[in-house]
Write a protein that holds these residues in place. Structure first.
Motif, mmCIF file in Angstrom:
data_model
loop_
_atom_site.group_PDB
_atom_site.id
_atom_site.type_symbol
_atom_site.label_atom_id
_atom_site.label_comp_id
_atom_site.label_asym_id
_atom_site.label_seq_id
_atom_site.Cartn_x
_atom_site.Cartn_y
_atom_site.Cartn_z
ATOM 1 N N VAL A 92 67.368 64.103 -25.722
ATOM 2 C CA VAL A 92 66.293 64.137 -25.561
ATOM 3 C C VAL A 92 66.204 62.566 -26.639
ATOM 4 C CG1 VAL A 92 63.679 62.832 -25.761
ATOM 5 C CG2 VAL A 92 64.552 64.662 -24.233
ATOM 6 N N GLU A 93 66.612 62.843 -27.943
ATOM 7 C CA GLU A 93 66.647 62.214 -29.244
ATOM 8 C C GLU A 93 67.394 61.094 -28.705
ATOM 9 O OE1 GLU A 93 66.195 64.519 -32.882
ATOM 10 O OE2 GLU A 93 67.409 62.911 -34.201
ATOM 11 N N ALA A 94 68.869 61.785 -28.621
ATOM 12 C CA ALA A 94 70.291 61.386 -28.226
ATOM 13 C C ALA A 94 69.997 60.556 -27.014
ATOM 14 C CB ALA A 94 71.924 62.369 -27.600
ATOM 15 N N GLY A 95 69.500 60.759 -26.125
ATOM 16 C CA GLY A 95 69.163 59.356 -25.424
ATOM 17 C C GLY A 95 68.358 58.403 -25.341
ATOM 18 N N LEU A 96 67.216 58.718 -26.130
ATOM 19 C CA LEU A 96 67.141 57.653 -26.513
ATOM 20 C C LEU A 96 67.703 56.473 -27.948
ATOM 21 C CD1 LEU A 96 63.456 58.972 -27.341
ATOM 22 C CD2 LEU A 96 63.981 57.660 -25.400
ATOM 23 N N ALA A 97 67.964 57.364 -28.961
ATOM 24 C CA ALA A 97 68.850 56.485 -29.394
ATOM 25 C C ALA A 97 69.960 55.810 -27.893
ATOM 26 C CB ALA A 97 70.286 57.842 -30.475
ATOM 27 N N ALA A 98 70.959 56.442 -27.116
ATOM 28 C CA ALA A 98 71.227 55.323 -26.697
ATOM 29 C C ALA A 98 71.177 53.968 -25.941
ATOM 30 C CB ALA A 98 72.605 57.170 -25.841
ATOM 31 N N ALA A 99 69.934 55.040 -25.350
ATOM 32 C CA ALA A 99 68.781 53.496 -25.057
ATOM 33 C C ALA A 99 68.087 52.444 -26.050
ATOM 34 C CB ALA A 99 67.548 54.461 -24.130
ATOM 35 N N GLY A 100 68.504 52.646 -27.380
ATOM 36 C CA GLY A 100 68.526 51.333 -27.969
ATOM 37 C C GLY A 100 67.311 51.813 -28.824
ATOM 38 N N ALA A 101 66.337 53.162 -29.028
ATOM 39 C CA ALA A 101 65.472 53.234 -29.466
ATOM 40 C C ALA A 101 64.919 54.596 -30.321
ATOM 41 C CB ALA A 101 64.446 53.486 -27.811
#
Ligand SMILES: [Zn+2]
Length: 139
Positions: free
Chosen positions: A27-36
């Motif tokens: 989730v942390e990686a996904g949020l970072a990838a989403a620019g958040a």
């Protein structure tokens, strides 16, 4: 917690992959990838909030990693009631699509801080027996 960019990104993350069981790191990686990008503590706080709202379901895999998946919305089975004879019909088909469509709605409510969400879907109308009594539809 407000409907921050991170919580919206989290909701979107699960909307994009409704069958996924994601670990905190994913989730942390996904949020970072989403620019958040947010830190681990904030990710856990958001996941806990979504879990408390009943949107996400917490599970522990074989490697003892805690994962979060969209909770099955058991109460969201659509039903149909006839306005004339008041018979109830279960609608078993289309449930999966209804559930995945409801995901973003529930997540938006959870993001706003609402908890213990339950969904009931009722369809009203006239059943085939009442609408077409001569068509030979048995009661
Ligand atoms: Zn009827």
């Amino acid at each position: 917690m407000r409907a921050t960019r991170a919580t919206r990104a989290l909701a979107q993350l699960y909307a994009q992959q409704p069958d996924a069981a994601l670990s905190e790191a994913q989730v942390e990686a996904g949020l970072a990838a989403a620019g958040a990008p947010v830190n681990r503590v904030t990710v856990y706080r958001m996941l806990d909030r979504f879990a408390a709202a009943g949107v996400l379901h917490r599970q522990v895999d074989a490697a003892r990693v805690t994962r979060f998946a969209l909770a099955p919305q058991g109460a969201a089975r659509p039903r149909f009631e006839c306005d004339d004879c008041h018979r109830h019909f279960q609608l078993p088909q289309g449930c999966a699509r209804v559930h995945s469509a409801l995901g973003p709605v529930l997540e938006a409510l959870a993001t706003a801080g609402h908890e213990n969400l339950a969904v009931e879907i009722a369809v009203r109308g006239r059943c085939v027996g009442c609408a077409h009594p001569s068509a030979g539809a048995s009661a």
